[in-house]
Write a protein that holds these residues in place. Structure first.
Motif, PDB file in Angstrom:
ATOM      1  N   PHE A   7      66.387 243.095 103.099  1.00 40.45           N
ATOM      2  CA  PHE A   7      67.281 242.996 101.945  1.00 40.45           C
ATOM      3  C   PHE A   7      67.749 241.563 101.732  1.00 40.45           C
ATOM      4  O   PHE A   7      67.732 241.048 100.601  1.00 40.45           O
ATOM      5  CB  PHE A   7      68.485 243.922 102.146  1.00 40.45           C
ATOM      6  CG  PHE A   7      69.594 243.706 101.163  1.00 40.45           C
ATOM      7  CD1 PHE A   7      69.462 244.107  99.841  1.00 40.45           C
ATOM      8  CD2 PHE A   7      70.784 243.092 101.546  1.00 40.45           C
ATOM      9  CE1 PHE A   7      70.495 243.903  98.929  1.00 40.45           C
ATOM     10  CE2 PHE A   7      71.805 242.887 100.651  1.00 40.45           C
ATOM     11  CZ  PHE A   7      71.667 243.298  99.334  1.00 40.45           C
ATOM     12  N   LEU A   8      68.172 240.904 102.789  1.00 39.68           N
ATOM     13  CA  LEU A   8      68.694 239.550 102.663  1.00 39.68           C
ATOM     14  C   LEU A   8      67.588 238.553 102.285  1.00 39.68           C
ATOM     15  O   LEU A   8      67.838 237.594 101.543  1.00 39.68           O
ATOM     16  CB  LEU A   8      69.370 239.121 103.967  1.00 39.68           C
ATOM     17  CG  LEU A   8      70.641 239.899 104.340  1.00 39.68           C
ATOM     18  CD1 LEU A   8      71.111 239.526 105.741  1.00 39.68           C
ATOM     19  CD2 LEU A   8      71.750 239.654 103.325  1.00 39.68           C
TER      20      LEU A   8
ATOM     21  N   ALA B 161      80.123 245.697  95.325  1.00 36.44           N
ATOM     22  CA  ALA B 161      80.254 244.351  94.762  1.00 36.44           C
ATOM     23  C   ALA B 161      78.965 243.548  94.938  1.00 36.44           C
ATOM     24  O   ALA B 161      78.543 242.830  94.029  1.00 36.44           O
ATOM     25  CB  ALA B 161      81.423 243.631  95.433  1.00 36.44           C
ATOM     26  N   VAL B 162      78.310 243.666  96.099  1.00 36.67           N
ATOM     27  CA  VAL B 162      77.077 242.918  96.341  1.00 36.67           C
ATOM     28  C   VAL B 162      75.944 243.435  95.461  1.00 36.67           C
ATOM     29  O   VAL B 162      75.210 242.653  94.832  1.00 36.67           O
ATOM     30  CB  VAL B 162      76.692 243.005  97.835  1.00 36.67           C
ATOM     31  CG1 VAL B 162      75.272 242.497  98.059  1.00 36.67           C
ATOM     32  CG2 VAL B 162      77.675 242.211  98.690  1.00 36.67           C
TER      33      VAL B 162
ATOM     34  N   GLY C  70      71.704 239.498  90.432  1.00 37.22           N
ATOM     35  CA  GLY C  70      70.991 240.022  91.582  1.00 37.22           C
ATOM     36  C   GLY C  70      71.284 239.325  92.890  1.00 37.22           C
ATOM     37  O   GLY C  70      71.325 239.966  93.933  1.00 37.22           O
ATOM     38  N   HIS C  71      71.493 237.997  92.876  1.00 36.17           N
ATOM     39  CA  HIS C  71      71.770 237.251  94.103  1.00 36.17           C
ATOM     40  C   HIS C  71      73.282 237.065  94.259  1.00 36.17           C
ATOM     41  O   HIS C  71      73.906 236.318  93.492  1.00 36.17           O
ATOM     42  CB  HIS C  71      71.072 235.894  94.077  1.00 36.17           C
ATOM     43  CG  HIS C  71      69.590 235.983  94.246  1.00 36.17           C
ATOM     44  ND1 HIS C  71      68.791 234.871  94.434  1.00 36.17           N
ATOM     45  CD2 HIS C  71      68.756 237.049  94.278  1.00 36.17           C
ATOM     46  CE1 HIS C  71      67.526 235.259  94.548  1.00 36.17           C
ATOM     47  NE2 HIS C  71      67.489 236.571  94.463  1.00 36.17           N
ATOM     48  N   ALA C  72      73.865 237.727  95.217  1.00 37.49           N
ATOM     49  CA  ALA C  72      75.302 237.593  95.459  1.00 37.49           C
ATOM     50  C   ALA C  72      75.586 236.240  96.099  1.00 37.49           C
ATOM     51  O   ALA C  72      74.754 235.714  96.849  1.00 37.49           O
ATOM     52  CB  ALA C  72      75.792 238.715  96.363  1.00 37.49           C
ATOM     53  N   PRO C  73      76.775 235.667  95.845  1.00 37.83           N
ATOM     54  CA  PRO C  73      77.115 234.387  96.479  1.00 37.83           C
ATOM     55  C   PRO C  73      77.297 234.562  97.985  1.00 37.83           C
ATOM     56  O   PRO C  73      77.569 235.662  98.479  1.00 37.83           O
ATOM     57  CB  PRO C  73      78.430 234.003  95.795  1.00 37.83           C
ATOM     58  CG  PRO C  73      79.001 235.280  95.300  1.00 37.83           C
ATOM     59  CD  PRO C  73      77.833 236.156  94.944  1.00 37.83           C
TER      60      PRO C  73
ATOM     61  N   ASP D  11      63.358 247.835  94.370  1.00 35.09           N
ATOM     62  CA  ASP D  11      64.680 247.615  93.769  1.00 35.09           C
ATOM     63  C   ASP D  11      65.738 248.072  94.775  1.00 35.09           C
ATOM     64  O   ASP D  11      65.998 249.273  94.933  1.00 35.09           O
ATOM     65  CB  ASP D  11      64.810 248.394  92.462  1.00 35.09           C
ATOM     66  CG  ASP D  11      66.067 248.033  91.682  1.00 35.09           C
ATOM     67  OD1 ASP D  11      67.063 247.640  92.324  1.00 35.09           O
ATOM     68  OD2 ASP D  11      66.054 248.125  90.439  1.00 35.09           O
ATOM     69  N   TYR D  12      66.360 247.115  95.439  1.00 32.63           N
ATOM     70  CA  TYR D  12      67.338 247.447  96.475  1.00 32.63           C
ATOM     71  C   TYR D  12      68.623 248.028  95.902  1.00 32.63           C
ATOM     72  O   TYR D  12      69.341 248.746  96.601  1.00 32.63           O
ATOM     73  CB  TYR D  12      67.650 246.209  97.319  1.00 32.63           C
ATOM     74  CG  TYR D  12      66.588 245.906  98.347  1.00 32.63           C
ATOM     75  CD1 TYR D  12      66.666 246.438  99.625  1.00 32.63           C
ATOM     76  CD2 TYR D  12      65.498 245.097  98.045  1.00 32.63           C
ATOM     77  CE1 TYR D  12      65.698 246.172 100.578  1.00 32.63           C
ATOM     78  CE2 TYR D  12      64.515 244.815  98.994  1.00 32.63           C
ATOM     79  CZ  TYR D  12      64.620 245.359 100.255  1.00 32.63           C
ATOM     80  OH  TYR D  12      63.645 245.109 101.190  1.00 32.63           O
ATOM     81  N   ARG D  13      68.932 247.735  94.655  1.00 32.44           N
ATOM     82  CA  ARG D  13      70.133 248.314  94.059  1.00 32.44           C
ATOM     83  C   ARG D  13      70.011 249.828  93.985  1.00 32.44           C
ATOM     84  O   ARG D  13      70.962 250.559  94.286  1.00 32.44           O
ATOM     85  CB  ARG D  13      70.347 247.741  92.658  1.00 32.44           C
ATOM     86  CG  ARG D  13      70.720 246.276  92.649  1.00 32.44           C
ATOM     87  CD  ARG D  13      71.053 245.817  91.239  1.00 32.44           C
ATOM     88  NE  ARG D  13      71.470 244.424  91.221  1.00 32.44           N
ATOM     89  CZ  ARG D  13      71.943 243.806  90.143  1.00 32.44           C
ATOM     90  NH1 ARG D  13      72.034 244.441  88.993  1.00 32.44           N
ATOM     91  NH2 ARG D  13      72.312 242.543  90.219  1.00 32.44           N
TER      92      ARG D  13
END
Length: 477
Positions: A262-263, A320-321, A327-330, A396-398
């Motif tokens: 995932f990361l 939130a992520v 798509g790319h969280a901070p 699609d990880y979401r």
């Protein structure tokens, strides 16, 4: 452990004459047991840092890769009740020894497997041995330490397990990339042989003079049915299972298999950065384990708020992520998620703090096995579902990680449905346990009729201060 009016555990119960004394020898024996568990966790989580390599080595897709961890956890969860029964009947040492032999053979077999099918069989063998470790370590804690130490010893055992996860991330991952698959996994299997030596030579099931009372001989099938039925009939056992179910699996799934992909694939991080975040989850778990253990030991009524608070924060950060625009969280949000995921392991240990006071010593292994099934059933379901959804939804990880919210909602509903009955029964049991100690306060009435020494009589000593009933037996800070 008994409960107080607020629905707590046995933190306030006086230490009885049958309580083990603890001390240095208890710590030494317990350390042997947790060393075995430590190695088991290294082997269990070793696939989490080698998921992409395993996919390449065995030429499998995401759902087939998930089957490795799914089968391992399926065996683990399926073995929990049988292992609990084995611990209750055979004792800790025999079960731990068998477990160490099996998980060492499984890790070595995984290193040498030339095909996907043989690798699956090796992971199943590893899961079988792994299943025998944690319940045995919990039993060591109850046999060698006073009951009031129960929550802290359970959290410390979980902390040691997370340290094994840390070894997988920091040591096994770079070794794997440096020396290759076979050498890395075969070399790690040697750790199983190392812990077998002190286990066989020095571990004892209980302190001298604290042997459990002899149990009447019963038929095997009848004993098994009665142990399971009586343990399951306790609301505290069922509540413990659902607490474990709801709290453990988000971090387990993240660390065991899907966190690294995932990361890297969904968040665009480098392998080293992703490994650092996995390490952060483990470090947070270890730190929070000590905090949770101290809080629950001092304030047993905090068990439900801690468990539900951890679930709520986990769901909030996952949402939130996954929903972050673009798509790319901070990085700060990913770090916060990993810190919160670190609380999942300590929160899952709260489940044992409901099952433990609900069952007598002769059912502790069985009740712990039932409780321990919860988180692993949830982890199995999530591992498989995420793999299937990734294949169906084009990685699609979401969509794939939406499974987390469904299982958390199910678990929270069951916790809320069981908590009143479980806490009320625990409180009633606590009052019944405390009742025999009431005569201690009787001498307070003596000053009402003072005696004057007369001829031939000895002066009567003036009564000293008597401990109040609500403070008797409380652990001194």
């Amino acid at each position: 452990m008994s409960a107080g009016p607020a629905g707590g555990t046995a933190a306030a119960r006086p230490t009885g004459p049958e309580d083990p004394p603890g001390g240095g020898k208890a710590v030494a024996v317990w350390c042997i047991g947790v060393a075995v568990y430590f190695v088991a966790v290294i082997f269990r989580t070793s696939l989490g840092v080698a998921g992409l390599e395993a996919a390449d080595r065995f030429h499998v897709n995401a759902s087939a890769l998930a089957t490795f961890s799914l089968l391992q956890l399926l065996v683990y969860a399926g073995m929990q009740v049988p292992v609990g029964l084995m611990v209750d009947r055979l004792g800790t040492k025999k079960v731990l020894t068998l477990g160490a032999v099996l998980f060492t053979a499984g890790q070595l077999g995984f290193a040498l497997s030339p095909s996907y099918e043989m690798a699956l069989a090796a992971r199943a063998l590893l899961g079988c041995g792994d299943a025998m470790t944690f319940i045995s370590v919990l039993r060591l804690g109850t046999r060698w330490f006073p009951a009031r130490r129960g929550p802290l010893m359970a959290q410390l055992a979980g902390l040691v397990g997370m340290a094994g996860n840390l070894v997988s991330t920091l040591v096994l991952a770079p070794v794997l990339h440096g020396v290759g698959w076979t050498a890395a996994f075969a070399g790690s299997a040697a750790a199983g042989l190392v812990v077998l030596v002190p286990l066989v030579l020095f571990l004892r099931d209980h302190p001298e003079g604290h042997e459990p009372p002899p149990r009447a001989r019963t038929g095997g099938a009848g004993f098994v049915r009665r142990q399971i039925r009586e343990s399951w009939s306790e609301p505290g056992t069922r509540l413990g299972l659902w607490v474990h179910f709801t709290t453990q699996f988000p971090a387990m799934v993240f660390l065991l298999l899907w966190g690294m992909p995932f990361l890297i694939e969904a968040q665009g991080l480098t392998r080293s950065t992703a490994g650092g975040l996995l390490t952060l989850v483990v470090a947070s778990n270890m730190a929070l384990g000590l905090v949770y253990g101290q809080i629950i030991g001092r304030r047993p009524s905090s068990r439900i708020p801690l468990a539900l608070g951890t679930v709520g924060l986990t769901a909030l950060l996952w949402g939130a992520v996954l929903a972050y625009p673009g798509g790319h969280a901070p990085m700060w949000l990913l770090i916060t998620l990993c810190l919160v995921l670190g609380g999942c392991g300590p929160a899952s240990m709260i489940g044992f703090d409901f099952a433990r006071p609900a069952n007598p010593p002769e059912r502790q292994g069985t009740a712990s096995g039932i409780t321990n099934m919860g988180g692993f059933m949830a982890s199995m379901t999530t591992l498989l579902t995420v793999g299937l959804l990734l294949d169906a939804a084009g990685d699609d990880y979401r969509i794939a990680f939406s499974t987390v919210f469904v299982l958390e909602a199910l678990g929270v509903s069951r916790i809320l449905g069981l908590r009143r009955r479980a806490l009320a029964r625990e409180a009633g049991r606590g009052r019944a346990t405390a009742r025999p100690t009431a005569p201690v306060a009787a001498p307070v009435a003596a000053p009402a009729a003072p005696r004057i020494p007369g001829p031939g009589t000895e002066p009567q000593p003036r009564p000293t201060a008597c401990p109040l009933p609500e403070t008797a037996g409380r652990e001194t800070p």
